[in-house]
Write an enzyme that holds these catalytic residues in place. Structure first.
Site, short mmCIF file in Angstrom:
data_model
loop_
_atom_site.label_atom_id
_atom_site.label_comp_id
_atom_site.label_asym_id
_atom_site.label_seq_id
_atom_site.Cartn_x
_atom_site.Cartn_y
_atom_site.Cartn_z
N LYS A 159 0.81 -1.23 0.00
CA LYS A 159 0.00 0.00 0.00
C LYS A 159 0.84 1.27 0.00
O LYS A 159 0.30 2.35 -0.23
CB LYS A 159 -0.94 -0.01 1.20
CG LYS A 159 -1.98 -1.11 1.13
CD LYS A 159 -2.98 -0.84 0.03
CE LYS A 159 -4.08 -1.88 0.02
NZ LYS A 159 -5.13 -1.57 -0.91
N1 PMP Z 1 -3.58 -7.86 1.76
C1 PMP Z 1 -3.51 -6.89 2.67
C2 PMP Z 1 -2.88 -7.18 4.00
C3 PMP Z 1 -4.05 -5.64 2.40
O1 PMP Z 1 -4.00 -4.66 3.32
C4 PMP Z 1 -4.67 -5.44 1.13
C5 PMP Z 1 -5.30 -4.13 0.84
N2 PMP Z 1 -6.62 -3.99 1.38
C6 PMP Z 1 -4.72 -6.47 0.21
C7 PMP Z 1 -4.14 -7.67 0.58
C8 PMP Z 1 -5.43 -6.37 -1.12
O2 PMP Z 1 -4.89 -5.49 -2.03
P1 PMP Z 1 -5.88 -4.64 -2.96
O3 PMP Z 1 -6.63 -3.70 -2.06
O4 PMP Z 1 -4.96 -3.90 -3.89
O5 PMP Z 1 -6.81 -5.56 -3.67
#
Ligand code: PMP
Length: 463
Positions: free
Chosen positions: A51
């Site tokens: 992120k």
């Molecule tokens: N794993 C974790 C620990 C996350 O914080 C996130 C983000 N919400 C994701 C996976 C998924 O990524 P995305 O939001 O880009 O689909």
């Protein structure tokens, strides 16, 4: 640039270290897969997660569009990684950061965001999203009330997938020299998978994109049927949703595979133990799906799976034995002998023993005091025999005076000994055969004993 810094290699700020994360081949956990599986390790980012990429990109986009000006405030509904990504940018660029989250969030997460100088607003967890005190409503209100505030809104912000289209996707393409055939990632906001997929498919339309979704989330069913189903709770964090995020482009996802908490979280633990890859539960879930995919492929295929974050945020959850057991998630099949020894709930020493030359009376006292069925007999560090309570009892009844004899006069064969890192299955096999207990050896010495009772308790606790 000042003269003294000429030729010196450094970054202007920590934000310049976001991205360019390594690809590492999975070894033992992927042993039964014909196709190689490469893990993109996003915990190498400075904030510990994927992120960081969108935190920086969303702020820069807002700056370009004039939505965020010097002295402004960044607002987001997040309890986790996006908060860290945004808080880092806020700290470096001089913005204020406000994060709204439900009060069920662990104090570690709240403190982590505060450590970067962010403000945290907690809302009651058990209220609907449209209630005035929900964290969604609080975030909206803060954005309206504070001058210069900007709600980044990762679930619907097109810069979220765009950041992955511009950075994560090209990195994967270049690192694999365009040879990858399959890309696997978990679905949360969907930003990662949508952005990476668009980039990869533009370069090679044959690359297959597989989403990983926890059982209980509605995203898999929505992808397959276009219908919104009822969501159920699950333990894996950061992935799966109970609504459809605008940041997800379902048209570039070829397939979605679901993963249970138990499968994903136990694989998360194996990644740390067997690959020294210490990650959160959504990484274990993505790898579980990647292995499912790779098992059906050939050595000519190449699978890349994205692992979103570090395991440090989950030390009290997936990486904690008690938590796993309390949530009935512990999988005996992926546990080791020493896990059972360290997880024993009975308040007795790990190893009760007597020495050659000790008396039967001393052994009997131990049996009585600790309510055990057998006691190993040691000569120095070596286990040379076993005393059973039934033999002690028989001997005491037949000849009370004989209790002053040394233990070796009554001992039976020594118990079998297994290494601490042997799979629990191997211990279970020995116990199911004739042995009432086995000794566990670690670092060359005997460190514990496991009885049938211990094994049954362990298995019962895992259910
Ligand atoms: N794993 C974790 C620990 C996350 O914080 C996130 C983000 N919400 C994701 C996976 C998924 O990524 P995305 O939001 O880009 O689909």
């Amino acid at each position: 640039m000042s003269r003294v810094l000429e030729g010196v290699r450094y970054q202007e700020s920590v934000l310049d270290t976001v991205g360019r994360t390594p690809l590492v081949r999975l070894g033992k956990v992927a042993r039964d897969c014909p196709a190689p599986v490469l893990a993109k390790l996003e915990f190498f980012n400075p904030g510990g997660s994927v992120k960081d990429r969108i935190g920086l990109a969303m702020v820069e986009a807002a700056e370009r569009e004039g939505l965020l000006k010097p002295g402004g405030t960044i607002v987001e509904c997040t309890s986790g990684n996006t908060g860290v990504g945004l808080a880092m940018v806020a700290a470096v660029r001089g913005y204020r950061a406000v994060f709204c989250m439900p009060d069920k969030v662990s104090s570690e997460k709240v403190n982590l965001l505060k450590a970067y100088g962010a403000e945290v607003l907690l809302s009651p967890t058990a209220v609907p999203p449209d209630a005035p005190d929900s964290y969604y409503s609080v975030a909206k209100r803060v954005t309206q009330e504070r001058p210069g505030a900007f709600l980044t809104n990762q679930y619907h912000n097109p810069t979220n997938p765009l950041a992955h289209y511009q950075s994560t996707g090209p990195e994967i393409w270049e690192q694999t020299a365009g040879k990858l055939t399959h890309f696997v990632a978990g679905l949360g906001t969907g930003g990662t998978i949508s952005g990476v997929a668009r980039c990869l498919k533009e370069r090679n339309p044959k690359v297959r994109i597989v989403g990983a979704d926890p059982v209980g989330s509605i995203l898999k069913a929505y992808h397959e049927t276009g219908k919104i189903t009822e969501a159920h709770t699950y333990k894996i964090e950061g992935v799966g949703e109970d609504f459809i995020p605008g940041a997800t482009d379902f048209s570039v996802i070829d397939q979605v595979i679901s993963c249970t908490d138990r499968a994903g979280l136990n694989l998360t633990r194996r990644l740390a133990r067997e690959e020294a890859i210490f990650v959160g539960g959504s990484s274990g879930m993505a790898v579980w799906v990647a292995l499912e995919v790779a098992r059906a492929l050939t050595p000519e295929d190449l699978v890349v799976v994205l692992l979103p974050d570090t395991g440090e945020r989950y030390l009290s959850k997936v990486h904690n034995d008690e938590w796993m057991r309390d949530n009935h998630l512990f999988d005996p099949a992926v546990s080791r002998a020493r896990d059972i020894v360290s997880g024993k709930r009975r308040p007795i020493p790990r190893l009760l023993s007597v020495k050659v030359g000790d008396t039967l009376r001393q052994a009997l006292a131990l049996v009585e005091q600790h309510d055990v069925t057998q006691i190993p007999v040691f000569r120095g560090a070596e286990s040379v025999g076993t005393l059973y309570d039934s033999d002690l009892l028989k001997s005491a009844l037949a000849d009370p005076a004989g209790l002053d004899r040394p233990v070796e006069t009554l001992m039976a064969e020594p118990l079998p000994c297994v290494q601490g890192d042997e799979p629990v299955e191997q211990v279970a096999r020995l116990l199911a055969a004739r042995n009432s207990a086995v000794l566990i050896s670690d670092n060359g010495g005997v460190s514990g004993i496991l009885t049938r009772f211990d094994m049954l308790q362990f298995i019962a606790g895992a259910e």
